[in-house]
Scaffold this motif. Structure first.
Motif, PDB file in Angstrom:
ATOM      1  N   MET A   1     -58.396  73.074  78.278  1.00 35.87           N
ATOM      2  CA  MET A   1     -58.500  71.804  77.583  1.00 35.87           C
ATOM      3  C   MET A   1     -57.167  71.479  76.910  1.00 35.87           C
ATOM      4  O   MET A   1     -56.554  72.327  76.274  1.00 35.87           O
ATOM      5  CB  MET A   1     -59.602  71.874  76.530  1.00 35.87           C
ATOM      6  N   ILE A   2     -56.723  70.275  77.042  1.00 32.46           N
ATOM      7  CA  ILE A   2     -55.480  69.839  76.424  1.00 32.46           C
ATOM      8  C   ILE A   2     -55.711  69.661  74.928  1.00 32.46           C
ATOM      9  O   ILE A   2     -56.691  69.064  74.503  1.00 32.46           O
ATOM     10  CB  ILE A   2     -54.997  68.503  77.020  1.00 32.46           C
ATOM     11  N   THR A   3     -54.806  70.204  74.137  1.00 33.16           N
ATOM     12  CA  THR A   3     -54.828  70.006  72.699  1.00 33.16           C
ATOM     13  C   THR A   3     -53.589  69.216  72.338  1.00 33.16           C
ATOM     14  O   THR A   3     -52.499  69.774  72.291  1.00 33.16           O
ATOM     15  CB  THR A   3     -54.826  71.357  71.956  1.00 33.16           C
ATOM     16  N   PRO A   4     -53.724  67.915  72.133  1.00 33.71           N
ATOM     17  CA  PRO A   4     -52.513  67.167  71.774  1.00 33.71           C
ATOM     18  C   PRO A   4     -52.019  67.568  70.393  1.00 33.71           C
ATOM     19  O   PRO A   4     -52.793  67.705  69.465  1.00 33.71           O
ATOM     20  CB  PRO A   4     -52.965  65.711  71.811  1.00 33.71           C
ATOM     21  N   ILE A   5     -50.720  67.785  70.304  1.00 34.19           N
ATOM     22  CA  ILE A   5     -50.085  68.093  69.029  1.00 34.19           C
ATOM     23  C   ILE A   5     -49.123  66.952  68.730  1.00 34.19           C
ATOM     24  O   ILE A   5     -48.306  66.592  69.576  1.00 34.19           O
ATOM     25  CB  ILE A   5     -49.338  69.435  69.090  1.00 34.19           C
ATOM     26  N   ARG A  13     -48.764  66.935  75.163  1.00 35.64           N
ATOM     27  CA  ARG A  13     -49.973  67.405  75.835  1.00 35.64           C
ATOM     28  C   ARG A  13     -49.771  68.868  76.225  1.00 35.64           C
ATOM     29  O   ARG A  13     -49.194  69.168  77.271  1.00 35.64           O
ATOM     30  CB  ARG A  13     -50.269  66.541  77.055  1.00 35.64           C
ATOM     31  N   VAL A  14     -50.218  69.742  75.348  1.00 35.89           N
ATOM     32  CA  VAL A  14     -50.115  71.179  75.550  1.00 35.89           C
ATOM     33  C   VAL A  14     -51.485  71.800  75.302  1.00 35.89           C
ATOM     34  O   VAL A  14     -52.385  71.143  74.785  1.00 35.89           O
ATOM     35  CB  VAL A  14     -49.051  71.814  74.624  1.00 35.89           C
ATOM     36  N   ARG A  15     -51.612  73.060  75.677  1.00 36.72           N
ATOM     37  CA  ARG A  15     -52.875  73.772  75.460  1.00 36.72           C
ATOM     38  C   ARG A  15     -52.727  74.758  74.312  1.00 36.72           C
ATOM     39  O   ARG A  15     -51.796  75.554  74.293  1.00 36.72           O
ATOM     40  CB  ARG A  15     -53.282  74.520  76.723  1.00 36.72           C
ATOM     41  N   VAL A  56     -49.203  78.095  71.795  1.00 34.52           N
ATOM     42  CA  VAL A  56     -49.509  77.038  72.753  1.00 34.52           C
ATOM     43  C   VAL A  56     -49.001  77.432  74.132  1.00 34.52           C
ATOM     44  O   VAL A  56     -48.077  78.240  74.271  1.00 34.52           O
ATOM     45  CB  VAL A  56     -48.937  75.659  72.338  1.00 34.52           C
ATOM     46  N   GLU A  57     -49.633  76.862  75.134  1.00 34.36           N
ATOM     47  CA  GLU A  57     -49.305  77.084  76.538  1.00 34.36           C
ATOM     48  C   GLU A  57     -49.053  75.733  77.183  1.00 34.36           C
ATOM     49  O   GLU A  57     -49.564  74.715  76.724  1.00 34.36           O
ATOM     50  CB  GLU A  57     -50.497  77.741  77.268  1.00 34.36           C
ATOM     51  N   PRO A  58     -48.308  75.705  78.276  1.00 27.62           N
ATOM     52  CA  PRO A  58     -48.167  74.438  78.995  1.00 27.62           C
ATOM     53  C   PRO A  58     -49.475  74.074  79.694  1.00 27.62           C
ATOM     54  O   PRO A  58     -50.212  74.953  80.120  1.00 27.62           O
ATOM     55  CB  PRO A  58     -47.069  74.708  80.023  1.00 27.62           C
ATOM     56  N   ASP A  65     -44.223  68.158  79.070  1.00 25.50           N
ATOM     57  CA  ASP A  65     -44.571  68.046  77.649  1.00 25.50           C
ATOM     58  C   ASP A  65     -44.296  69.357  76.928  1.00 25.50           C
ATOM     59  O   ASP A  65     -43.804  69.369  75.802  1.00 25.50           O
ATOM     60  CB  ASP A  65     -46.041  67.660  77.476  1.00 25.50           C
ATOM     61  N   PHE A  66     -44.617  70.475  77.567  1.00 21.90           N
ATOM     62  CA  PHE A  66     -44.361  71.785  76.970  1.00 21.90           C
ATOM     63  C   PHE A  66     -42.858  71.998  76.792  1.00 21.90           C
ATOM     64  O   PHE A  66     -42.404  72.450  75.742  1.00 21.90           O
ATOM     65  CB  PHE A  66     -44.961  72.893  77.843  1.00 21.90           C
TER      66      PHE A  66
END
Length: 135
Positions: A1-5, A13-15, A56-58, A65-66
């Motif tokens: 799931m993408i966790t926007p920061i 848009r990173v995980r 965080v992960e890409p 984004d990562f």
């Protein structure tokens, strides 16, 4: 799931690595704090700082984004403006970044793979004063 920061008005848009986000607090003491001659410890509370750390992960759909997030985190600037989870909502503050690290996962199809970016957001000033009821 993408966790926007969101940082400095940009949403990345990173995980978020599951169970890696930590919300911390620090009670800041002023210059009048200390142990009195009587042995009583006097506090001089100046406020509370709330900070965050996470990994965080890409997201495979948005690797750029990562890369941009890492590049912007490592910029030689005094602070970044961030919006992060707090309670059932969010908290917005200016945070300094002192360091970070990311692990190489080698190459796949000619592209560098990265994972486990560790981020520590350290607030530059208290978000809560002693007389405040809420942050």
């Amino acid at each position: 799931m993408i966790t926007p920061i969101t940082m400095d008005g940009i949403t990345y848009r990173v995980r978020l690595v599951y169970d890696s986000m930590v919300l911390s607090f620090e009670l800041l003491e002023g210059p009048n704090e200390g142990t009195m001659l009587s042995g009583y410890h006097e506090r001089d509370l100046q406020g509370t700082k709330y900070g965050h750390s996470m990994k965080v992960e890409p997201d495979p759909a948005f690797p750029e984004d990562f890369d941009a997030f890492f590049h912007d985190l490592s910029a030689p600037v005094n602070s970044h403006h961030v919006e992060l989870p707090y309670g059932q909502g969010t908290i917005t503050y200016d945070a300094e970044i002192q360091d970070g690290e990311v692990t190489s996962g080698g190459k796949l199809l000619g592209k560098n793979r990265w994972h486990g970016l560790t981020v520590n957001y350290i607030p530059i000033e208290p978000q809560r004063e002693p007389e405040d009821d809420e942050p």
